[in-house]
Motif scaffolding. Structure first.
Motif, PDB file in Angstrom:
ATOM      1  N   ILE A 257       1.038  -1.104   0.298  1.00 54.16           N
ATOM      2  CA  ILE A 257       0.156   0.437   0.095  1.00 54.16           C
ATOM      3  C   ILE A 257       0.969   1.078   0.153  1.00 54.16           C
ATOM      4  O   ILE A 257       0.535   2.259  -0.693  1.00 54.16           O
ATOM      5  CB  ILE A 257      -0.944  -0.158   1.826  1.00 54.16           C
ATOM      6  N   GLU A 258       2.130   1.205   0.969  1.00 57.18           N
ATOM      7  CA  GLU A 258       2.687   2.793   0.918  1.00 57.18           C
ATOM      8  C   GLU A 258       3.043   2.973  -0.837  1.00 57.18           C
ATOM      9  O   GLU A 258       3.328   3.980  -0.809  1.00 57.18           O
ATOM     10  CB  GLU A 258       4.201   1.923   1.885  1.00 57.18           C
TER      11      GLU A 258
ATOM     12  N   LEU B  26       2.201   2.033  -3.216  1.00 58.63           N
ATOM     13  CA  LEU B  26       0.442   2.763  -4.118  1.00 58.63           C
ATOM     14  C   LEU B  26       0.901   3.532  -3.990  1.00 58.63           C
ATOM     15  O   LEU B  26       0.542   4.353  -4.644  1.00 58.63           O
ATOM     16  CB  LEU B  26      -0.436   1.816  -4.263  1.00 58.63           C
ATOM     17  N   GLN B  27       1.057   4.310  -2.645  1.00 55.79           N
ATOM     18  CA  GLN B  27       0.480   5.460  -2.102  1.00 55.79           C
ATOM     19  C   GLN B  27       1.637   6.658  -2.758  1.00 55.79           C
ATOM     20  O   GLN B  27       1.170   7.161  -3.143  1.00 55.79           O
ATOM     21  CB  GLN B  27       0.936   5.159  -0.977  1.00 55.79           C
ATOM     22  N   GLN B  28       2.844   5.891  -2.568  1.00 56.18           N
ATOM     23  CA  GLN B  28       4.338   6.451  -3.545  1.00 56.18           C
ATOM     24  C   GLN B  28       4.051   6.950  -4.274  1.00 56.18           C
ATOM     25  O   GLN B  28       4.073   7.983  -5.196  1.00 56.18           O
ATOM     26  CB  GLN B  28       5.797   6.281  -2.800  1.00 56.18           C
TER      27      GLN B  28
ATOM     28  N   ILE C  41       1.335   7.023  -6.067  1.00 56.66           N
ATOM     29  CA  ILE C  41      -0.124   7.826  -7.059  1.00 56.66           C
ATOM     30  C   ILE C  41       0.469   9.680  -6.897  1.00 56.66           C
ATOM     31  O   ILE C  41       0.096  10.161  -6.863  1.00 56.66           O
ATOM     32  CB  ILE C  41      -1.640   7.794  -6.101  1.00 56.66           C
ATOM     33  N   ASN C  42       1.177  10.059  -5.692  1.00 54.74           N
ATOM     34  CA  ASN C  42       1.918  11.209  -5.291  1.00 54.74           C
ATOM     35  C   ASN C  42       2.906  11.230  -6.218  1.00 54.74           C
ATOM     36  O   ASN C  42       2.711  12.926  -6.729  1.00 54.74           O
ATOM     37  CB  ASN C  42       2.742  11.207  -3.685  1.00 54.74           C
TER      38      ASN C  42
ATOM     39  N   ILE D 169     -10.643   9.124   0.422  1.00 55.09           N
ATOM     40  CA  ILE D 169     -10.209   8.319   1.033  1.00 55.09           C
ATOM     41  C   ILE D 169     -11.139   7.291   0.539  1.00 55.09           C
ATOM     42  O   ILE D 169     -11.646   6.093  -0.237  1.00 55.09           O
ATOM     43  CB  ILE D 169     -10.592   7.753   2.301  1.00 55.09           C
TER      44      ILE D 169
ATOM     45  N   ASP E  26      -7.373   1.888   1.585  1.00 60.78           N
ATOM     46  CA  ASP E  26      -6.036   2.932   2.628  1.00 60.78           C
ATOM     47  C   ASP E  26      -5.697   3.670   1.404  1.00 60.78           C
ATOM     48  O   ASP E  26      -4.019   4.141   2.401  1.00 60.78           O
ATOM     49  CB  ASP E  26      -5.162   1.214   2.246  1.00 60.78           C
ATOM     50  N   LEU E  27      -5.657   4.166   0.415  1.00 55.46           N
ATOM     51  CA  LEU E  27      -5.223   5.574   0.511  1.00 55.46           C
ATOM     52  C   LEU E  27      -5.664   6.244   0.399  1.00 55.46           C
ATOM     53  O   LEU E  27      -7.198   6.365   0.306  1.00 55.46           O
ATOM     54  CB  LEU E  27      -4.875   5.010  -1.498  1.00 55.46           C
ATOM     55  N   LEU E  28      -5.142   7.399   0.265  1.00 52.40           N
ATOM     56  CA  LEU E  28      -5.460   8.871   0.589  1.00 52.40           C
ATOM     57  C   LEU E  28      -5.181   9.886  -0.791  1.00 52.40           C
ATOM     58  O   LEU E  28      -3.855   9.418  -1.433  1.00 52.40           O
ATOM     59  CB  LEU E  28      -4.800   9.985   1.446  1.00 52.40           C
ATOM     60  N   ILE E  29      -5.406  10.014  -1.471  1.00 53.24           N
ATOM     61  CA  ILE E  29      -5.552  10.861  -2.684  1.00 53.24           C
ATOM     62  C   ILE E  29      -6.068  12.510  -2.442  1.00 53.24           C
ATOM     63  O   ILE E  29      -7.424  12.556  -2.651  1.00 53.24           O
ATOM     64  CB  ILE E  29      -6.848   9.970  -3.634  1.00 53.24           C
TER      65      ILE E  29
END
Lengths: 424, 304
Positions: B2-3, B5-7, B9-10, B142, B145-148
């Motif tokens: 998840i980390e 994927l989050q990175q 997306i950022n 949200i 688990d991802l913040l967009i």
């Protein structure tokens, strides 16, 4: 040999300049006739001259547009400041400093030999499958990243990269453990009046060598790059150096490396400048220099005449980087500290402006412009905010009106004859 | 996972901004075969213009999405004119001169923009905060688990729209064809009746407009606006253009997105945030050594 081409015609000038160094030091620094501010500017001019003339060799004479000269200076500065601070005990232990450099260079040599070996091994499977080296290199890269990212686990057999770096570090540590006490003991036998200049000289020499190594590192890949790309690549190199320096706590981190023993000597700084000018002059007025000029004008034609363009270009980088390193070392020991934010893109740009304004290939022009462009902004302190605006407009106007620089490729005062540049 | 994927997306939105600036670099290289060093500073001018316009608007108005687009249009206009003027005064007189001369001129223009904006009368050396012209600039969606961040969605959306519009212009309009023709061979294009000067000016105008958009978007994401803010993003966008293949617009977009994601990934590693800036240079050196034509570019063969 034509007299005008002979280097001996300028010999009297060099000898006179060298002789003038000691009365010069007395007049400028010891007598107190000039106030500190003026003395400081004079010292900075001297260092600028060394840096600018070394850049002239790379940019002007061999025609490779380098925007990363501040990186070489930074390497030289740190390479001198660190041992001066840690091992020289206020410049009294030249042999310990020498020991440090021997240990450092041995470790670097070992690492370079290992990398070169890997490089040659990577190239072997080319006969079987053309992209093999690149694929293998990528694989090795991924392996290395994983190795360093994982926690150190001494039992793991595949952790060759982290173990390898540890081994190289051990070479350095072991040599230091052995050489440092020996150096300390024998240095005590040397009187202070000899050890101070000896330390300074050792610092200059080896810091220059470190920077020259970096010059080799930059110069060889630079062979593949043309003008614009080379400029950005050298800029990138200088930025990488700066970022590494800022991220390394041992080198002072983002603040500065302080408490470097100060050597506040006009004779040394201008002696270095004179040596640089003489060396670059002699290179230019020699067969090697003529080869560089030929390569600058037309690389393929020069190659067809039997000149090795790669050798000329890399030589220019290495020698230019060497003197830039010495300039950085001298600056570090004059200021007493090394700040990584000083060796940024702006520094490189200022040096490039000096070289461009003077004209590609004109050494005396470089000296003249270096003096003017270091002295003038100080005089115009009141207009500080306009300084860079004027600089940049000057650069643009210069390129529009007189792209060959103020002196083009002629040298000042020495008969106005052109230097060994055949294409006028 | 998840980390990661989050990175990624950022990194996508950062990469989108790089892509917009990289398009400008790559277009100018395509028509003129030279690197416009001053492009990063046009990016900065866009952000500064956006700041001024937004401040003026916010004196009597309320933050809104419409206001944001108004600010965007104003910045695009100003930078379009700036790009046109730069080309006219600094680069056109040097058409045909050796590359080094033009490169030094470009550096001069870049320094001029940076330092004239540092003068008190124009902007001053201190950073200013970009006003919150978008009311929802901090809001987050949200998903699992991802913040967009919605701002990231806006950035990527604007970039996609502009890239499609630009591609359409280049492929389907007459002016686009003119630009393409000039990028292949400007002399022959002139012989075919194309006004090469006009095509080149248009290239600069379009590139600068995209840089302005990138500047305003950057200022929305990282509200710190100062005259030297264009230096690093400019160089990184250039690296992105080289990564994707300089001369190719799709390459610029690809390179920008890739570089943005790699940079964010490296920044996310422990102890890696200091080396974030160096990532672009390492990528550049690797690209220049192994594949200078870039991912989508054609290999150039040097003829004697």
């Amino acid at each position: 040999m034509k007299k005008s081409d002979s280097i001996f015609s300028a010999n009297w000038l060099v000898i006179a300049a060298l002789v003038m160094l000691w009365p010069g030091e007395w007049i400028i620094q010891r007598s107190g006739w000039l106030d500190d501010y003026v003395v400081r500017i004079i010292m900075l001019i001297g260092i600028r001259i060394t840096a600018a003339v070394s850049l002239q060799l790379i940019n002007g004479i061999s025609g490779q547009f380098s925007l990363g000269h501040a990186g070489f200076m930074a390497i030289g500065a740190y390479a001198a400041a660190y041992p001066a601070r840690e091992f020289s005990q206020q410049l009294s232990r030249p042999l310990s400093v020498l020991g440090f450099y021997i240990a450092l260079f041995s470790a670097i040599l070992a690492a370079s030999a290992a990398i070169y070996l890997i490089y040659r091994l990577l190239l072997l499977p080319r006969r079987f499958w053309a992209p093999a080296p690149v694929v293998l290199a990528l694989g090795l890269g991924v392996w290395a990243i994983l190795d360093f990212a994982m926690a150190a686990d001494t039992a793991a057999g595949w952790q060759i990269w982290s173990r390898g770096t540890l081994m190289v570090q051990q070479i350095y540590v072991n040599l230091m453990e052995w050489l440092l006490p020996v150096g300390d003991r024998f240095s005590q036998a040397i009187p202070a009046s000899v050890s101070n200049p000896a330390c300074y000289l050792i610092h200059l020499l080896f810091a220059g060598l470190m920077a020259a190594g970096a010059g080799l590192l930059v110069g060889v890949p630079a062979l593949r790059l043309r003008g614009d790309y080379l400029a950005i690549a050298t800029l990138g190199f200088a930025e990488i150096v700066r970022v590494i320096a800022q991220s390394t706590p041992a080198l002072g981190g983002a603040l500065a490396l302080i408490d470097v023993p100060v050597v506040d000597s006009f004779a040394w700084v201008y002696g270095l400048a004179i040596v640089t000018v003489v060396c670059v002059w002699r290179i230019v007025h020699s067969a090697r220099g003529r080869a560089m000029l030929a390569v600058r004008e037309d690389e393929i034609a020069a190659g067809s005449l039997g000149i090795n363009p790669a050798r000329s270009k890399v030589l220019a980088f290495v020698v230019g980087a060497f003197f830039a390193g010495t300039a950085g070392a001298a600056l570090a020991q004059y200021e007493g500290y090394v700040s990584p934010s000083y060796y940024d893109f702006m520094q490189s740009v200022e040096l490039v402006v000096i070289v461009t304004l003077a004209g590609a290939g004109s050494i005396t022009g470089t000296i003249l412009v270096a003096v003017i462009l270091t002295w003038l902004p100080e005089q115009l302190r009141g207009f500080e905010e306009y300084r860079m605006i004027v600089y940049s407009l000057l650069l643009i106007t210069l390129m529009l009106v007189r792209p060959n620089g103020l002196l083009g490729n002629r040298e000042l005062l020495l008969g106005g004859r052109s230097n060994a540049n055949a294409a006028s | 996972m998840i980390e990661l994927l989050q990175q990624l997306i950022n990194g996508l939105s950062l990469g989108a901004i790089y892509a917009l600036v990289a398009i400008g670099y790559t277009m100018v290289y395509g028509v003129l075969r030279f690197i416009n060093f001053a492009h990063g500073d046009v990016f900065m001018v866009g952000a500064v213009t956006g700041l001024y316009v937004a401040n003026v608007y916010l004196k009597d108005g309320e933050p809104s999405t419409l206001a944001f687009f108004l600010v965007l249009i104003c910045a695009m206009l100003v930078c379009g004119v700036l790009g046109f003027v730069i080309e006219l005064l600094a680069y056109r007189p040097l058409r045909g001169r050796p590359r080094l001369t033009v490169l030094i001129t470009a550096i001069g223009v870049s320094l001029f923009l940076e330092y004239s904006f540092q003068h008190k009368a124009i902007f001053g050396p201190n950073a200013r905060a970009f006003p919150p012209i978008l009311p929802w600039v901090d809001s987050i969606a949200i998903v699992g688990d991802l913040l967009i961040f919605w701002i990231d969605v806006l950035v990527v959306g604007v970039t996609v729209v502009l890239t499609i519009a630009l591609s359409a212009m280049i492929k389907f309009t007459k002016v686009g064809m003119a630009i393409r023709a000039v990028s292949y061979n400007s002399d022959t294009a002139a012989l075919m009746g194309i006004n090469a000067n006009r095509a080149i000016s248009l290239t600069f105008v379009v590139g600068s407009m995209l840089a302005a958009v990138a500047g305003v978007l950057w200022a929305c994401k990282y509200p710190n606006v100062h005259p030297l803010m264009g230096l690093m993003p400019g160089i990184k966008a250039f690296v992105a253009a080289v990564l994707g293949g300089i001369g190719s617009i799709h390459g610029a977009v690809l390179g920008g997105l890739l570089l943005g994601m790699v940079e964010t990934l490296v920044g996310g590693l422990e102890g890696g945030s200091q080396y974030k800036d160096a990532v672009a240079f390492v990528v550049l050196i690797i690209m220049l050594l192994l594949r200078p034509s870039g991912l989508l570019g054609q290999t150039l063969h040097e003829k004697v």
